[in-house]
Design a protein around this motif. Sequence first.
Motif, PDB file in Angstrom:
ATOM      1  N   MET A   1       0.845  -1.178   0.000  1.00 16.05           N
ATOM      2  CA  MET A   1       0.000   0.000   0.000  1.00 16.05           C
ATOM      3  C   MET A   1       0.893   1.244   0.000  1.00 16.05           C
ATOM      4  SD  MET A   1      -2.739   1.157   2.842  1.00 16.05           S
ATOM      5  CE  MET A   1      -4.364   1.240   2.200  1.00 16.05           C
ATOM      6  N   SER A   2       0.565   2.182  -0.848  1.00 15.94           N
ATOM      7  CA  SER A   2       1.352   3.399  -0.961  1.00 15.94           C
ATOM      8  C   SER A   2       1.101   4.320   0.223  1.00 15.94           C
ATOM      9  CB  SER A   2       0.985   4.126  -2.253  1.00 15.94           C
ATOM     10  OG  SER A   2       1.640   5.363  -2.307  1.00 15.94           O
ATOM     11  N   GLU A   3       2.135   5.052   0.600  1.00 18.32           N
ATOM     12  CA  GLU A   3       1.975   6.024   1.676  1.00 18.32           C
ATOM     13  C   GLU A   3       1.388   7.331   1.168  1.00 18.32           C
ATOM     14  OE1 GLU A   3       5.892   8.120   2.721  1.00 18.32           O
ATOM     15  OE2 GLU A   3       6.530   6.198   1.845  1.00 18.32           O
ATOM     16  N   TYR A   4       1.253   7.465  -0.151  1.00 15.59           N
ATOM     17  CA  TYR A   4       0.712   8.680  -0.749  1.00 15.59           C
ATOM     18  C   TYR A   4      -0.752   8.496  -1.082  1.00 15.59           C
ATOM     19  CZ  TYR A   4       5.681   9.389  -1.290  1.00 15.59           C
ATOM     20  OH  TYR A   4       7.011   9.500  -1.040  1.00 15.59           O
ATOM     21  N   LYS A   5      -1.545   9.516  -0.814  1.00 21.09           N
ATOM     22  CA  LYS A   5      -2.978   9.453  -1.082  1.00 21.09           C
ATOM     23  C   LYS A   5      -3.442  10.755  -1.698  1.00 21.09           C
ATOM     24  CE  LYS A   5      -4.296   6.259   2.505  1.00 21.09           C
ATOM     25  NZ  LYS A   5      -5.231   5.956   3.564  1.00 21.09           N
ATOM     26  N   ASN A   6      -4.403  10.647  -2.580  1.00 24.29           N
ATOM     27  CA  ASN A   6      -5.058  11.812  -3.150  1.00 24.29           C
ATOM     28  C   ASN A   6      -6.242  12.098  -2.230  1.00 24.29           C
ATOM     29  OD1 ASN A   6      -6.385  13.724  -4.615  1.00 24.29           O
ATOM     30  ND2 ASN A   6      -6.483  12.544  -6.503  1.00 24.29           N
ATOM     31  N   HIS A   7      -6.028  12.944  -1.216  1.00 23.51           N
ATOM     32  CA  HIS A   7      -7.033  13.219  -0.196  1.00 23.51           C
ATOM     33  C   HIS A   7      -7.093  14.719   0.047  1.00 23.51           C
ATOM     34  CE1 HIS A   7      -9.456  12.531   3.431  1.00 23.51           C
ATOM     35  NE2 HIS A   7      -8.751  13.506   3.954  1.00 23.51           N
ATOM     36  N   VAL A   8      -8.301  15.274  -0.007  1.00 24.88           N
ATOM     37  CA  VAL A   8      -8.506  16.698   0.220  1.00 24.88           C
ATOM     38  C   VAL A   8      -9.589  16.871   1.270  1.00 24.88           C
ATOM     39  CG1 VAL A   8      -9.284  18.858  -0.839  1.00 24.88           C
ATOM     40  CG2 VAL A   8      -7.920  17.253  -2.160  1.00 24.88           C
ATOM     41  N   GLU A   9      -9.360  17.789   2.191  1.00 25.12           N
ATOM     42  CA  GLU A   9     -10.362  18.127   3.205  1.00 25.12           C
ATOM     43  C   GLU A   9     -10.346  19.639   3.345  1.00 25.12           C
ATOM     44  OE1 GLU A   9     -11.116  17.076   7.865  1.00 25.12           O
ATOM     45  OE2 GLU A   9     -10.209  15.550   6.578  1.00 25.12           O
ATOM     46  N   ILE A  10     -11.429  20.292   2.923  1.00 25.85           N
ATOM     47  CA  ILE A  10     -11.483  21.752   2.972  1.00 25.85           C
ATOM     48  C   ILE A  10     -12.820  22.218   3.543  1.00 25.85           C
ATOM     49  CG2 ILE A  10      -9.862  22.159   1.088  1.00 25.85           C
ATOM     50  CD1 ILE A  10     -12.174  22.601  -0.769  1.00 25.85           C
TER      51      ILE A  10
END
Length: 108
Positions: A1-10
Motif C-alpha cells: 500500500m502506498s503512503e501517498y494518497k489523493n485526499h482533500v479536506e477543505i
Amino acid sequence: MSEYKNHVEITGMVGQEPTITNVEGGNKVSRFSLSTPSVLTNISGNEVETVNWNTIVAYKAVAQFVEHNVLKGSKIKVIGSLRTWPYTENGNTRYITEVLANYISLIK
C-alpha cells in the motif's frame, strides 16, 4: 500500500447556487464553487488574506445531499480527492483541477 494518497479536506463558503444535472440511470451530478480563505505572511512580514476558489463536483447520493441542503452562502466541509483533466482551447492545452466530493457536511 502506498503512503501517498489523493485526499482533500477543505471548509469554506459556497459561492454560487449549486447546479444539479440528471444523468443516465437516474443519477445526479452537482457542481458549485467554494471559497476557502487563508492568511499568508508576505515578504514584509505583513499578514495578507487571500481567497481561493475551488470547483466542487459531487455524484449520486452526495449530489442529492447538495440538492436538498446546500445553498449559496452555506458553510460546508468537503472531503474528497483532486481530479485534473485537460482540454484544448485555441490550440492550447489547458488543465482544470476540481475536488471530487465523497462527503459533504454543513457547518453551523
